[in-house]
Design an enzyme around this catalytic site. Structure first.
Site, mmCIF file in Angstrom:
data_model
loop_
_atom_site.group_PDB
_atom_site.id
_atom_site.type_symbol
_atom_site.label_atom_id
_atom_site.label_comp_id
_atom_site.label_asym_id
_atom_site.label_seq_id
_atom_site.Cartn_x
_atom_site.Cartn_y
_atom_site.Cartn_z
ATOM 1 N N HIS A 162 -5.875 -8.789 5.724
ATOM 2 C CA HIS A 162 -4.732 -9.388 5.028
ATOM 3 C C HIS A 162 -3.749 -9.939 6.056
ATOM 4 C CE1 HIS A 162 -6.275 -7.006 1.640
ATOM 5 N NE2 HIS A 162 -5.562 -7.777 0.851
ATOM 6 N N LYS A 166 1.337 -7.330 5.824
ATOM 7 C CA LYS A 166 0.943 -6.278 4.888
ATOM 8 C C LYS A 166 0.691 -4.967 5.626
ATOM 9 C CE LYS A 166 -2.472 -5.103 1.352
ATOM 10 N NZ LYS A 166 -1.570 -4.589 0.300
ATOM 11 N N THR A 172 -7.014 -2.646 -3.708
ATOM 12 C CA THR A 172 -8.312 -2.965 -4.299
ATOM 13 C C THR A 172 -9.421 -2.248 -3.536
ATOM 14 O OG1 THR A 172 -7.408 -5.129 -4.858
ATOM 15 C CG2 THR A 172 -9.795 -4.874 -5.034
#
Lengths: 277, 277
Positions: A162, A166, A172
């Site tokens: 990411h 982040k 997920t």
């Protein structure tokens, strides 16, 4: 067809901005020119596509919402704010009877769900608005429940990349690890490999440079220990456009639910939105 | 525990040979030393693990089966023969009331299923005996039925690599394309890319040299047309060992079913075998 009034909360944040841009350009929606924001935000307004939005801080929002409701008796709130605001905002929505789509991750999710369940305000709550990922997760969940132990003895490797900002592990990826555990694979969420370094992302993972600042790439690799089999699943999202259409589908879903007065269920997920299709 | 008599048909074919080797070494089974074979096979016998198998051609099998049945009143037939033999063999099994596991791909599958359904002979029919692949297919089928159109607008690419001898397209890849079609993807099975050239397999796909003569690698790639999302699923099988345990599980499943006299269902798939676990 009458346009649907939507209020997009979380400006001037990146995702809220993206939502506003798309909603303004979408003939199905009328975007209300107010947006809930954090107390620490200094700007009072933000201009998107030549429209000036008034940023509403927590200390004034109780007054402002009366004004907004007098102008727009009915609208759907879209929340892309901050993990620290999730629960407080949900209290605000339910107290003011504002149906909402909660796209913000984090916060106390159990408390959030309980609040909506016990309220009279319907909401779609989903940590991931990308319909295809939600559908894929539902498939994995089905597999985990139907064939527990199917991948017993397999080794798992999970890599997720990411944008640099982040800090936490992909939610997920964590959810997916839960399914793999049920499928018989021994693996701890702490062993998920997080890639946040742009140089590695570009050179090794071949993530396009234009998406280094906004992407979510996930690879799950299962290997039989004797080398006889390898299974691999990837979902690579570039940018944030994919979350827009899922969010708008959730808005339309709420409108449909609200049109049926007898409906007692209040808490919905993206699975409900998908099943509707 | 009493050993289960099995007759392995398709010798001297590679997969049948593999099944015979494993079954001979497996204390659960007693392998009958006859094997149905093709009319064009010149050898009359084949020796596996010091045991000589008599190869039985179509023109003599009606006589031979009486002899075999007189010696072994009850056994399960395992079919790894040839696509052109699938339907004729199934007629032979049902006519002689021989419960069977059909691992051979190809032939007229609808006719095959109808034949078993209308017969009094139970059978497990599965174009793929690898349990993990079957489970993954079941997950895809669930997704296709639950979320039709989920991947509408996505472009699909399917690449499958198998050993040079395999002439037809992967049956698993074709079945997967069916699920993707239901998920809203426009794709024709004729557009599946078949790789059969060992040089490409080794150099481009990086398939280990030791498995060039026996492998089944599949990659399905879904791309959103705007480049915002990519989903990829891979199942790479090296060698044929993985099919053996699935086949033997199917044999045990049939034994269990046959032990329950009231059972009217005759046609089973590997999904039934998996659900049993």
């Amino acid at each position: 067809m009458e346009k649907i009034n939507v209020m997009i909360n979380g400006l001037p944040g990146k995702v809220a901005k993206k939502m506003a841009e798309f909603a303004i350009a979408d003939h199905r929606f009328n975007v209300i020119l107010f947006s809930l924001t954090g107390q620490e935000i200094e700007d009072k307004t933000i201009t998107i596509a030549n429209l000036s939005f008034e940023l509403v801080k927590p200390d004034t929002r109780d007054d402002k919402i009366s004004l907004i409701k007098s102008r727009f008796p009915f609208f759907i709130s879209i929340d892309y704010t901050h993990p620290s605001a999730v629960n407080k905002n949900a209290v605000f929505y339910t107290k003011n009877n504002l149906p909402f789509v909660m796209g913000t991750t984090g916060g106390d999710r159990k408390q959030l769900e309980q609040l909506v369940k016990n309220s009279s305000t319907p909401a779609v709550i989903a940590p991931n608005m990308a319909k295809q990922i939600v559908g894929f997760q539902a498939m994995m969940e089905y597999g985990a429940n139907t064939f527990p132990g199917l991948f017993k003895g397999y080794a798992l490797e999970v890599i997720e990349s990411h944008q640099k900002g982040k800090a936490d592990t992909s939610g997920t990826a964590k959810a997916m690890v839960g399914y793999f555990n049920k499928l018989g694979v021994k693996f701890d969420v702490n062993d998920i490999q997080m890639i946040r370094e742009p140089k590695i992302q570009e050179e090794e993972l071949k993530i396009p440079r234009s998406h280094l600042k906004g992407h979510g790439w996930h690879t799950y690799t299962l290997k039989a220990k004797d080398g006889s089999a390898l299974f691999e699943f990837k979902h690579n999202i570039n940018g944030r456009d994919i979350y827009v259409s899922g969010t708008f589908d959730a808005v339309l879903f709420l409108i449909e639910k609200l049109a049926k007065p007898g409906e007692s269920k209040k808490l919905y997920t993206m699975i409900d939105v998908l099943n509707k299709d």
